[in-house]
Design a protein around this motif. Structure first.
Motif, PDB file in Angstrom:
ATOM      1  N   ARG A   5       3.640   7.238  -2.843  1.00  0.00           N
ATOM      2  CA  ARG A   5       3.274   8.436  -2.106  1.00  0.00           C
ATOM      3  C   ARG A   5       2.481   8.109  -0.851  1.00  0.00           C
ATOM      4  N   LEU A   6       2.772   8.867   0.182  1.00  0.00           N
ATOM      5  CA  LEU A   6       1.942   8.806   1.372  1.00  0.00           C
ATOM      6  C   LEU A   6       0.652   9.538   1.073  1.00  0.00           C
ATOM      7  N   LEU A   7      -0.465   8.932   1.406  1.00  0.00           N
ATOM      8  CA  LEU A   7      -1.742   9.546   1.112  1.00  0.00           C
ATOM      9  C   LEU A   7      -2.038  10.633   2.142  1.00  0.00           C
ATOM     10  N   GLY A   8      -1.509  11.832   1.877  1.00  0.00           N
ATOM     11  CA  GLY A   8      -1.549  12.922   2.833  1.00  0.00           C
ATOM     12  C   GLY A   8      -2.940  13.358   3.206  1.00  0.00           C
ATOM     13  N   SER A   9      -3.869  13.363   2.267  1.00  0.00           N
ATOM     14  CA  SER A   9      -5.211  13.839   2.565  1.00  0.00           C
ATOM     15  C   SER A   9      -5.967  12.877   3.470  1.00  0.00           C
ATOM     16  N   LEU A  10      -5.426  11.664   3.657  1.00  0.00           N
ATOM     17  CA  LEU A  10      -6.060  10.698   4.537  1.00  0.00           C
ATOM     18  C   LEU A  10      -5.471  10.763   5.938  1.00  0.00           C
ATOM     19  N   GLY A  11      -4.536  11.695   6.145  1.00  0.00           N
ATOM     20  CA  GLY A  11      -3.955  11.886   7.459  1.00  0.00           C
ATOM     21  C   GLY A  11      -2.603  11.229   7.598  1.00  0.00           C
ATOM     22  N   VAL A  12      -1.805  11.771   8.521  1.00  0.00           N
ATOM     23  CA  VAL A  12      -0.493  11.202   8.789  1.00  0.00           C
ATOM     24  C   VAL A  12      -0.667   9.783   9.323  1.00  0.00           C
ATOM     25  N   GLY A  13       0.161   8.885   8.833  1.00  0.00           N
ATOM     26  CA  GLY A  13       0.037   7.499   9.243  1.00  0.00           C
ATOM     27  C   GLY A  13      -1.013   6.736   8.480  1.00  0.00           C
ATOM     28  N   GLY A  14      -1.496   7.315   7.372  1.00  0.00           N
ATOM     29  CA  GLY A  14      -2.484   6.645   6.541  1.00  0.00           C
ATOM     30  C   GLY A  14      -1.850   5.601   5.647  1.00  0.00           C
ATOM     31  N   PRO A  15      -2.650   4.915   4.832  1.00  0.00           N
ATOM     32  CA  PRO A  15      -2.129   3.855   3.961  1.00  0.00           C
ATOM     33  C   PRO A  15      -1.276   4.414   2.831  1.00  0.00           C
ATOM     34  N   THR A  16      -0.451   3.556   2.259  1.00  0.00           N
ATOM     35  CA  THR A  16       0.356   3.898   1.092  1.00  0.00           C
ATOM     36  C   THR A  16      -0.089   3.046  -0.083  1.00  0.00           C
ATOM     37  N   VAL A  17       0.209   3.537  -1.291  1.00  0.00           N
ATOM     38  CA  VAL A  17      -0.156   2.808  -2.504  1.00  0.00           C
ATOM     39  C   VAL A  17       1.022   2.810  -3.457  1.00  0.00           C
ATOM     40  N   ASP A  18       1.213   1.692  -4.137  1.00  0.00           N
ATOM     41  CA  ASP A  18       2.351   1.494  -5.021  1.00  0.00           C
ATOM     42  C   ASP A  18       1.860   0.664  -6.208  1.00  0.00           C
ATOM     43  N   THR A  19       1.816   1.241  -7.401  1.00  0.00           N
ATOM     44  CA  THR A  19       1.315   0.529  -8.581  1.00  0.00           C
ATOM     45  C   THR A  19       2.480   0.072  -9.439  1.00  0.00           C
ATOM     46  N   VAL A  20       2.496  -1.203  -9.773  1.00  0.00           N
ATOM     47  CA  VAL A  20       3.572  -1.793 -10.558  1.00  0.00           C
ATOM     48  C   VAL A  20       2.970  -2.384 -11.829  1.00  0.00           C
ATOM     49  N   LEU A  21       3.479  -1.962 -12.988  1.00  0.00           N
ATOM     50  CA  LEU A  21       2.993  -2.449 -14.273  1.00  0.00           C
ATOM     51  C   LEU A  21       3.816  -3.642 -14.743  1.00  0.00           C
ATOM     52  N   SER A  22       3.184  -4.524 -15.496  1.00  0.00           N
ATOM     53  CA  SER A  22       3.904  -5.648 -16.090  1.00  0.00           C
ATOM     54  C   SER A  22       4.950  -5.123 -17.067  1.00  0.00           C
ATOM     55  N   PRO A  23       6.074  -5.831 -17.224  1.00  0.00           N
ATOM     56  CA  PRO A  23       7.148  -5.355 -18.101  1.00  0.00           C
ATOM     57  C   PRO A  23       6.705  -5.237 -19.559  1.00  0.00           C
ATOM     58  N   GLY A  24       7.349  -4.330 -20.265  1.00  0.00           N
ATOM     59  CA  GLY A  24       7.119  -4.173 -21.689  1.00  0.00           C
ATOM     60  C   GLY A  24       6.022  -3.181 -22.006  1.00  0.00           C
ATOM     61  N   PRO A  25       6.056  -2.597 -23.216  1.00  0.00           N
ATOM     62  CA  PRO A  25       5.032  -1.628 -23.613  1.00  0.00           C
ATOM     63  C   PRO A  25       3.710  -2.298 -23.930  1.00  0.00           C
ATOM     64  N   ALA A  26       2.627  -1.553 -23.737  1.00  0.00           N
ATOM     65  CA  ALA A  26       1.298  -2.003 -24.142  1.00  0.00           C
ATOM     66  C   ALA A  26       1.042  -1.580 -25.579  1.00  0.00           C
ATOM     67  N   LEU A  27      -0.114  -1.996 -26.122  1.00  0.00           N
ATOM     68  CA  LEU A  27      -0.517  -1.628 -27.476  1.00  0.00           C
ATOM     69  C   LEU A  27      -1.858  -0.914 -27.425  1.00  0.00           C
ATOM     70  N   PRO A  28      -2.126   0.019 -28.340  1.00  0.00           N
ATOM     71  CA  PRO A  28      -3.468   0.610 -28.423  1.00  0.00           C
ATOM     72  C   PRO A  28      -4.515  -0.491 -28.602  1.00  0.00           C
TER      73      PRO A  28
END
Length: 324
Positions: A5-28
């Motif tokens: 997502r474009l960080l709209g509240s930070l203004g047009v042309g602001g930074p972007t963020v992309d979170t990538v998780l390691s493969p496979g399910p986690a455990l409680p």
């Protein structure tokens, strides 16, 4: 699936963020790792913090009716205190520990319909934005899986899974909600109960197993609920005869004995009883384990909308997302 997502509240042309998780399910109680990928916008900005929130979708019943919402049940700051240059790409790796009571979202690779996610927050010069939302996959711990396997081998069936807002009295519950797995009775107990609800409350050394039976009424009596709690250590789970153990639990529950030795029965305290967010499956638990049969594709398609709608209800600004 990653939502960029474009960080709209930070203004047009602001930074972007992309979170990538390691493969496979986690455990409680286990480790969740991955990385937050930041992309600089048109100008340099100071990143105050990068935070991750664990979010669950829950429903609750009130005197006025039903309500839906989200619960943030843990939060971690994984980075910050640096300048992100215009057009610069930077990666913030993370490794966090999930709460022991984190709900299970899948069994044997099949989805339960639980709405659980990891939300990324970026703070720049006092402005905060929820920039990224990822679906979180959590598999059962070995003892949880063994108990569910035993229910299946004893002939119980899976009906649905949900998250209920409230607390279970007399337990060591830590989160403001709990997960219930609703099971249909095996032929041996179909005459006595309509369904059995199963809740796992895990902790580092052991796990509480809470069972509630919706007992059938007779010609001269109405049905009632019976509850029991049992403590199971994590160590040695692989060497237990779980079929015998679980069958003993159910017999005690159905007979509604006054005492269960060191593990006495406990009642539910539900100031705001939940009706849950699970998707009913209505299939049998087989000897090979839990065959859930939930339409995982449908759940995945609706996942972002579930959180977006709830966020708007809480007064958060909705933002358009594009897949990364």
């Amino acid at each position: 699936m990653v939502f960029k997502r474009l960080l709209g509240s930070l203004g047009v042309g602001g930074p972007t963020v992309d979170t990538v998780l390691s493969p496979g399910p986690a455990l409680p109680g286990g480790t969740l790792s991955g990385e937050v990928r930041l992309g600089g916008g048109d100008a340099d900005v100071d990143i105050e913090h990068v935070a991750l929130e664990l979010v669950a979708g829950v429903e609750a019943e009130h005197a006025e009716g039903e309500s839906e919402g989200t619960v943030v049940f843990d939060r971690f700051t994984v980075g910050g205190g640096f300048r992100l240059g215009g057009g610069e790409e930077r990666t913030v790796p993370f490794e966090i520990t999930l709460p022991w009571e984190t709900p299970v979202t899948e069994l044997y690779g099949q989805e339960l319909g639980i709405v659980l996610g990891l939300r990324t927050e970026l703070s720049v010069a006092g402005a905060r934005d929820k920039g990224d939302l990822d679906r979180l996959h959590v598999a059962p711990r070995p003892a949880q899986e063994a108990i569910l396997e035993a229910f299946g081998q004893l002939g119980f069936g899976f009906r649905s899974a949900d998250l209920e807002r409230g607390r279970i009295g007399g337990t060591g519950q830590q989160l403001p909600f709990y997960q219930e797995l609703e099971l249909t009775p095996s032929p041996a107990y179909a005459h006595a109960v309509n369904e059995i609800e199963l809740t796992f409350l895990a902790a580092p050394a052991a796990m509480e197993v809470v069972l509630e039976a919706d007992k059938r009424g007779g010609p001269l009596s109405s049905g009632d609920d019976a509850l029991a709690r049992f403590t199971v250590p994590h160590e040695g789970a692989a060497h237990q005869d779980w079929n015998t153990v679980v069958d003993g639990w159910v017999r005690q529950l159905v007979e509604h004995r006054e005492s269960y030795g060191p593990d006495a029965a406990y009642g539910h305290e539900r100031p705001a009883p939940g009706i849950g967010t699970g998707v009913a499956a209505g299939v049998a638990l087989g000897t090979a384990g839990l065959a859930v049969g939930v339409a995982g594709g449908l759940v995945a398609a609706e996942f972002a909308d579930e959180f977006t709608d709830a966020g708007e209800a809480e007064g958060e600004e909705g933002q358009e997302g594009q897949e990364g």
